[in-house]
Design an enzyme around this catalytic site. Structure first.
Site, short mmCIF file in Angstrom:
data_model
loop_
_atom_site.label_atom_id
_atom_site.label_comp_id
_atom_site.label_asym_id
_atom_site.label_seq_id
_atom_site.Cartn_x
_atom_site.Cartn_y
_atom_site.Cartn_z
N SER A 65 46.81 43.92 39.37
CA SER A 65 45.91 43.53 40.58
C SER A 65 45.71 42.01 40.23
CB SER A 65 44.63 44.24 40.38
OG SER A 65 45.04 45.76 40.60
N GLU A 67 47.60 39.82 40.08
CA GLU A 67 48.58 38.84 40.91
C GLU A 67 48.76 39.22 42.32
OE1 GLU A 67 49.07 38.84 36.62
OE2 GLU A 67 49.12 40.49 37.66
N VAL A 90 42.15 49.20 39.18
CA VAL A 90 41.61 48.36 37.87
C VAL A 90 40.59 49.46 37.39
CG1 VAL A 90 40.47 46.54 36.73
CG2 VAL A 90 41.68 46.08 38.88
N GLU A 94 36.86 49.02 27.70
CA GLU A 94 35.76 48.75 26.72
C GLU A 94 35.46 47.29 26.57
OE1 GLU A 94 37.04 50.24 23.13
OE2 GLU A 94 37.30 52.36 23.79
N THR A 95 36.18 46.41 27.25
CA THR A 95 35.80 45.12 27.40
C THR A 95 35.33 44.49 28.79
OG1 THR A 95 37.93 44.21 28.08
CG2 THR A 95 37.57 44.76 25.69
N HIS A 97 37.23 42.40 30.48
CA HIS A 97 38.27 42.34 31.20
C HIS A 97 38.17 42.88 32.81
CE1 HIS A 97 42.69 41.35 31.67
NE2 HIS A 97 42.58 42.43 32.21
#
Length: 160
Positions: A65, A67, A90, A94-95, A97
């Site tokens: 996503s 890109e 997306v 757990e992060t 990101h």
């Protein structure tokens, strides 16, 4: 939940302009392929249902996503299209990101809409779970790809 009582695949064809004279681009993220392929199929079917000619629909794939913005920018610059649909998925992990990718993708697509004369439609699911993504890519809530295709047609008309 915005889609809890809405089927994303339902549209009134009588209220949508005929798409036969327009060229559409679809840039598809390869990340979460099960989801993005469902979204692509929903968008493609809705475009064709509304009169788009298959030869006037161009598909490009990008790795993820993040890109999508670059892929859409390149497509706008080289393919003489009337609207482009950016398809991605997306899913919360757990992060942080997830937050960075979602924010950058949304901002990038927004920026393209301000910088170019070609509308870019945001068809990026940003879900908490895989099940939520499945539900919105052809599952119980319909298909966000269909909704994005209708938006692309309406924006192509607006831009011409």
């Amino acid at each position: 939940m915005a889609t809890a009582h809405k089927n994303l695949s339902v549209y009134d064809k009588a209220t949508i302009p005929n798409a036969k004279n327009f060229r559409f681009g679809i840039v598809v993220s390869e990340w979460n392929t099960e989801i993005t392929e469902g979204l692509f199929n929903g968008a493609l079917q809705a475009l064709l249902d509304c009169g788009a000619v298959k030869e006037n629909i161009i598909r490009w794939n990008v790795p993820g996503s993040f890109e999508l913005t670059y892929g859409c920018k390149k497509m706008i610059a080289t393919q003489n299209i009337d609207a482009v649909i950016a398809i991605g998925s997306v899913i919360q992990g757990e992060t942080k990101h997830f937050d960075f990718v979602c924010s950058a993708t949304a901002q990038g697509i927004k920026d393209l809409n301000l910088q170019t004369e070609t509308p870019v439609i945001f068809c990026v699911l940003t879900d908490n779970t895989m099940q939520q993504a499945i539900d919105r890519s052809g599952g119980i809530h319909g298909n966000k790809g269909s909704e994005a295709a209708v938006a692309a047609i309406k924006m192509a008309v607006l831009g011409n």
